[in-house]
Design a protein around this motif. Structure first.
Motif, PDB file in Angstrom:
ATOM      1  N   ASP A 164       0.825  -1.216   0.000  1.00  0.00           N
ATOM      2  CA  ASP A 164       0.000   0.000   0.000  1.00  0.00           C
ATOM      3  C   ASP A 164       0.850   1.253   0.000  1.00  0.00           C
ATOM      4  O   ASP A 164       0.587   2.225   0.730  1.00  0.00           O
ATOM      5  CB  ASP A 164      -0.956   0.000   1.198  1.00  0.00           C
ATOM      6  CG  ASP A 164      -2.104  -0.994   1.032  1.00  0.00           C
ATOM      7  OD1 ASP A 164      -2.490  -1.248  -0.123  1.00  0.00           O
ATOM      8  OD2 ASP A 164      -2.588  -1.522   2.045  1.00  0.00           O
ATOM      9  N   GLU A 180      -6.686 -10.578   1.717  1.00  0.00           N
ATOM     10  CA  GLU A 180      -6.626  -9.124   1.811  1.00  0.00           C
ATOM     11  C   GLU A 180      -6.000  -8.488   0.575  1.00  0.00           C
ATOM     12  O   GLU A 180      -6.071  -7.266   0.414  1.00  0.00           O
ATOM     13  CB  GLU A 180      -5.800  -8.713   3.036  1.00  0.00           C
ATOM     14  CG  GLU A 180      -6.357  -9.179   4.360  1.00  0.00           C
ATOM     15  CD  GLU A 180      -5.446  -8.845   5.517  1.00  0.00           C
ATOM     16  OE1 GLU A 180      -5.834  -9.087   6.660  1.00  0.00           O
ATOM     17  OE2 GLU A 180      -4.328  -8.320   5.274  1.00  0.00           O
ATOM     18  N   THR A 208      -3.802  -3.764  -1.190  1.00  0.00           N
ATOM     19  CA  THR A 208      -4.846  -4.495  -0.472  1.00  0.00           C
ATOM     20  C   THR A 208      -6.229  -4.104  -0.992  1.00  0.00           C
ATOM     21  O   THR A 208      -6.408  -3.072  -1.655  1.00  0.00           O
ATOM     22  CB  THR A 208      -4.758  -4.248   1.039  1.00  0.00           C
ATOM     23  OG1 THR A 208      -4.880  -2.846   1.299  1.00  0.00           O
ATOM     24  CG2 THR A 208      -3.431  -4.742   1.581  1.00  0.00           C
ATOM     25  N   LYS A 210     -10.181  -2.980  -1.415  1.00  0.00           N
ATOM     26  CA  LYS A 210     -11.029  -1.882  -0.987  1.00  0.00           C
ATOM     27  C   LYS A 210     -12.479  -2.223  -1.313  1.00  0.00           C
ATOM     28  O   LYS A 210     -12.761  -3.123  -2.115  1.00  0.00           O
ATOM     29  CB  LYS A 210     -10.636  -0.579  -1.674  1.00  0.00           C
ATOM     30  CG  LYS A 210      -9.216  -0.122  -1.383  1.00  0.00           C
ATOM     31  CD  LYS A 210      -8.898   1.173  -2.107  1.00  0.00           C
ATOM     32  CE  LYS A 210      -7.490   1.645  -1.806  1.00  0.00           C
ATOM     33  NZ  LYS A 210      -7.157   2.902  -2.521  1.00  0.00           N
ATOM     34  N   TYR A 322     -15.972   0.448   1.892  1.00  0.00           N
ATOM     35  CA  TYR A 322     -15.286  -0.163   3.029  1.00  0.00           C
ATOM     36  C   TYR A 322     -15.003  -1.636   2.752  1.00  0.00           C
ATOM     37  O   TYR A 322     -15.702  -2.300   1.992  1.00  0.00           O
ATOM     38  CB  TYR A 322     -16.133  -0.034   4.302  1.00  0.00           C
ATOM     39  CG  TYR A 322     -17.507  -0.649   4.177  1.00  0.00           C
ATOM     40  CD1 TYR A 322     -17.736  -1.995   4.457  1.00  0.00           C
ATOM     41  CD2 TYR A 322     -18.590   0.133   3.765  1.00  0.00           C
ATOM     42  CE1 TYR A 322     -18.999  -2.549   4.330  1.00  0.00           C
ATOM     43  CE2 TYR A 322     -19.849  -0.407   3.634  1.00  0.00           C
ATOM     44  CZ  TYR A 322     -20.058  -1.750   3.914  1.00  0.00           C
ATOM     45  OH  TYR A 322     -21.299  -2.300   3.772  1.00  0.00           O
ATOM     46  N   ARG A 348      -7.993  -6.449   9.180  1.00  0.00           N
ATOM     47  CA  ARG A 348      -7.727  -5.305   8.298  1.00  0.00           C
ATOM     48  C   ARG A 348      -9.024  -4.541   8.058  1.00  0.00           C
ATOM     49  O   ARG A 348     -10.083  -5.156   7.832  1.00  0.00           O
ATOM     50  CB  ARG A 348      -7.145  -5.749   6.963  1.00  0.00           C
ATOM     51  CG  ARG A 348      -6.907  -4.583   5.998  1.00  0.00           C
ATOM     52  CD  ARG A 348      -6.237  -5.027   4.732  1.00  0.00           C
ATOM     53  NE  ARG A 348      -4.893  -5.497   4.996  1.00  0.00           N
ATOM     54  CZ  ARG A 348      -3.823  -4.705   5.103  1.00  0.00           C
ATOM     55  NH1 ARG A 348      -3.969  -3.384   4.992  1.00  0.00           N
ATOM     56  NH2 ARG A 348      -2.635  -5.210   5.321  1.00  0.00           N
ATOM     57  N   ASN A 350     -10.153  -1.185   5.621  1.00  0.00           N
ATOM     58  CA  ASN A 350      -9.845  -0.172   4.616  1.00  0.00           C
ATOM     59  C   ASN A 350     -11.116   0.622   4.322  1.00  0.00           C
ATOM     60  O   ASN A 350     -12.160   0.038   3.994  1.00  0.00           O
ATOM     61  CB  ASN A 350      -9.342  -0.812   3.317  1.00  0.00           C
ATOM     62  CG  ASN A 350      -7.972  -1.454   3.481  1.00  0.00           C
ATOM     63  OD1 ASN A 350      -7.301  -1.251   4.482  1.00  0.00           O
ATOM     64  ND2 ASN A 350      -7.555  -2.226   2.499  1.00  0.00           N
ATOM     65  N   ASP A 352     -12.634   4.227   2.294  1.00  0.00           N
ATOM     66  CA  ASP A 352     -12.415   5.345   1.373  1.00  0.00           C
ATOM     67  C   ASP A 352     -13.675   6.193   1.330  1.00  0.00           C
ATOM     68  O   ASP A 352     -14.804   5.659   1.351  1.00  0.00           O
ATOM     69  CB  ASP A 352     -12.084   4.834  -0.030  1.00  0.00           C
ATOM     70  CG  ASP A 352     -10.765   4.085  -0.079  1.00  0.00           C
ATOM     71  OD1 ASP A 352      -9.731   4.744  -0.203  1.00  0.00           O
ATOM     72  OD2 ASP A 352     -10.788   2.843   0.015  1.00  0.00           O
ATOM     73  N   GLN A 364      -6.420   3.153   6.172  1.00  0.00           N
ATOM     74  CA  GLN A 364      -6.182   1.711   6.226  1.00  0.00           C
ATOM     75  C   GLN A 364      -5.571   1.372   7.571  1.00  0.00           C
ATOM     76  O   GLN A 364      -4.668   2.063   8.048  1.00  0.00           O
ATOM     77  CB  GLN A 364      -5.241   1.272   5.100  1.00  0.00           C
ATOM     78  CG  GLN A 364      -5.782   1.562   3.715  1.00  0.00           C
ATOM     79  CD  GLN A 364      -4.736   1.382   2.641  1.00  0.00           C
ATOM     80  OE1 GLN A 364      -3.552   1.628   2.856  1.00  0.00           O
ATOM     81  NE2 GLN A 364      -5.156   0.951   1.460  1.00  0.00           N
TER      82      GLN A 364
END
Length: 607
Positions: A164, A180, A208, A210, A322, A348, A350, A352, A364
């Motif tokens: 990333d 992931e 990764t 998204k 997400y 994890r 993530n 946006d 993240q």
């Protein structure tokens, strides 16, 4: 009547002339086939009227009729059916057909298809120019060595791993959950130049997953149960063969030098075992005196379990997306009553969000715990002890107690358990990224990206070593009943007959601040791409290890229960700090979406 056969050989390369490793070369309609070697070469016996099929991930499948040919060289063409597909490159993405350097890509879904505990093993044979080899299968240390187009430097030849956008993250690729990973790109040669000297052995870029815009919330759960076994174990002599060979050895020693064998002649040498004793080894009627031990069977299990659980939640709208993933792995060792295993928990998240037409943010967060457990003896030592075990000795006595020592006070079936102690190695990783992308309406194609990452790595290791008890029999002593052999307990220890404890702690922090300005725009058939950026990277770590002996009790495996004497014998500490200030850029020109020229520069400063 049998079809006539002929030998076909050749070499398979890509469009740049680079040999392709692992290309499938098969005879159409049959099971005859082979893969190309490290030089892209193949040799295959085929019928004279055969049609060869060449297939490789990411390339178009091609068929060629053999005819009268004996040499068939072929250039594989990349599969460009999706012309808008983008490829992750250094500090950005490019359309696949506009990439000038050598880049191999792999989707995360292809990695998941390989049910391995270590992600570095999942890429084997899936990308051109990438060779992996696994030196150990021990849980916790089962990673593969990765080489991109061989070894290119005198020191460390590992590629640079970028996750990333953050280079050389603690933990690397090995323990990343394949569920992931969205994409993986391998940059070779000039395509990796924007990462500077650290990219001398190539770069592996990992992106990764998204969430996707317009996707309703979707929950996915998967479970994989597998088993592993030793690939190959040596076949050792049983007690009968061992006794016969030892008899031959005794005889030859007596014949060659009677003076060193108490003056014995060929007819007077002492046997290791008599024919009657050898027969008792063979029939197994007296397991107390005449066992027949297979040390590998006594030490190693036939199968060892491996479990992987994974649950994910993803979704999003036009404004936000997400992706959340939780995983758990467990890999057991190959020993009976094994003290060797590996456990992992990883999470994890993530997220946006599109604030407006000009501002987009992303965050993240990853957390992972790795628990490695080992017996006090290393895997190399255990294999050594097992291979040198005498088949005429007991691994376990018929009453279940462990047999006598084989070498250096050790018995392999005990050494692989936690009866002699253990090592518990716990590692914790917290990795975070935050990014904001800003565009504006006045200059089309101009974008500013600012990001920060903060990573934390903690390690706690505890090694407890204690004496252990083995049992021997003098072949003449019996219990009060006159029938049950009387075993003598023997305390075994490497250097001192009391336990010792070693503990180690490491705390490492890594922080990166970066700012990147990009300009990407087409003017009719002409296109320009410009990137300039800076990156400040600083890391620090502190570690210490401490040692104790003279414990109040073998049941107290705690540091404060040890004595003060010799406490500084193996105690030490270390710390380090490093920082970099990097400046980099890229300029490229294309005509009709085909790059004609690209210039990359980078300056790394350490302070």
């Amino acid at each position: 009547v049998f079809a006539q056969q002929k030998t076909i050989k050749g070499i398979v390369v890509d469009a740049t002339g680079e040999p392709l490793i692992g290309v499938n070369v098969s005879v159409k309609g049959t099971t005859i086939g082979i893969i190309t070697d490290i030089d892209g070469k193949y040799t295959l016996e085929v019928p004279t009227n055969a049609t060869l099929v060449f297939s490789y991930i990411g390339y178009r499948t091609q068929e060629l009729s053999v005819g009268n040919q004996t040499t068939i060289n072929i250039t594989m063409q990349e599969d460009t059916q999706n012309i808008d597909e983008v490829v992750v490159v250094g500090y950005g993405v490019q359309k696949k057909e506009t990439v000038t350097g050598s880049v191999s890509t792999l989707k995360g879904d292809d990695l998941v298809k390989s049910p391995v505990a270590n992600s570095s093993n999942a890429i084997a044979g899936k990308m051109s120019g990438v060779v992996t080899y696994q030196r150990s299968g021990e849980p916790g240390y089962d990673g593969a060595t990765i080489r991109i187009r061989g070894s290119n430097t005198l020191g460390n030849n590992d590629p640079l791993i970028v996750i990333d956008g953050v280079a050389a993250r603690a933990g690397g690729l090995e323990r990343l959950d394949p569920n992931e990973i969205e994409t993986m790109s391998v940059l070779k040669d000039a395509s990796a130049a924007i990462y500077g000297a650290r990219a001398a052995n190539g770069v592996i870029l990992i992106t990764t997953k998204k969430g996707r815009a317009g996707k309703k919330p979707e929950f996915t759960y998967s479970f994989n149960q597998g088993w592993s076994k030793p690939t190959n174990l040596p076949e050792m002599c049983d007690a009968v063969e061992y006794s016969e060979l030892m008899n031959e050895l005794y005889m030859n020693k007596a014949m060659l030098n009677p003076a060193k064998n108490n003056g014995q002649t060929m007819g007077e040498y002492t046997l290791f075992r008599t024919p009657e004793e050898i027969e008792l080894y063979r029939n197994g009627n007296d397991p107390w005196r005449y066992p027949n031990t297979d040390w590998y069977a006594a030490t190693f299990k036939n199968w060892s379990p491996q479990r992987v659980h994974n649950a994910s939640l993803e979704g999003g709208s036009d404004k936000y997306q997400y992706f959340v993933n939780f995983g758990h792995k467990y890999t057991d060792g190959l020993y009976h009553k094994s003290a060797n295993n590996y456990k992992q928990f990883n999470l994890r998240m993530n997220v946006d969000a599109q604030f407006n037409d000009y501002i987009k943010v992303g965050a993240q967060l990853m957390g992972r715990q790795e628990n490695r457990n080992f017996p006090s003896q290393g895997a190399g030592d255990l294999l050594w002890f097992t291979s040198r075990g005498r088949p005429t000795d007991q691994a376990y006595w018929p009453n279940g107690l462990p047999g006598p020592a084989q070498e250096y006070g050790r018995n392999p079936v005990v050494a692989c358990t936690d009866e002699t102690g253990y090592t518990h190695d716990k590692r914790y990783y917290i990795q975070s990224n935050a990014k904001v992308e800003i565009t504006q309406p006045w200059i089309e194609g101009l974008k500013l990206t600012a990001s920060v990452s903060y990573d934390k790595y903690l390690k706690q290791s505890k090694t407890w070593f204690q004496p252990w008890t083995l049992y021997d029999w003098d072949k003449v002593s019996y219990e009060a009943d006159g029938k049950t052999p009387k075993l003598t307990p023997m305390l075994s220890y490497p250097s001192h007959e009391d336990p010792d404890l070693s503990m180690e702690s490491t705390d490492q922090t890594n922080t990166i601040l970066s700012g990147i300005l990009t300009y990407d725009r087409n003017f009719g058939d002409h296109g320009v791409n410009f990137l300039i950026g800076m990156e400040r990277d600083w890391s620090n770590a502190e570690s210490f290890n401490a040692y104790r002996r003279y414990f109040l009790s073998n049941a107290l495996h705690h540091f404060n229960a040890g004595g003060d004497k010799e406490k500084n014998a193996k105690s030490d500490g270390d710390n380090w700090e490093r920082a970099r200030m990097n400046y980099f850029g890229r300029m490229a020109y294309n005509y009709k979406e085909k790059y004609l020229a690209e210039f990359v520069w980078r300056y790394d400063g350490s302070y």
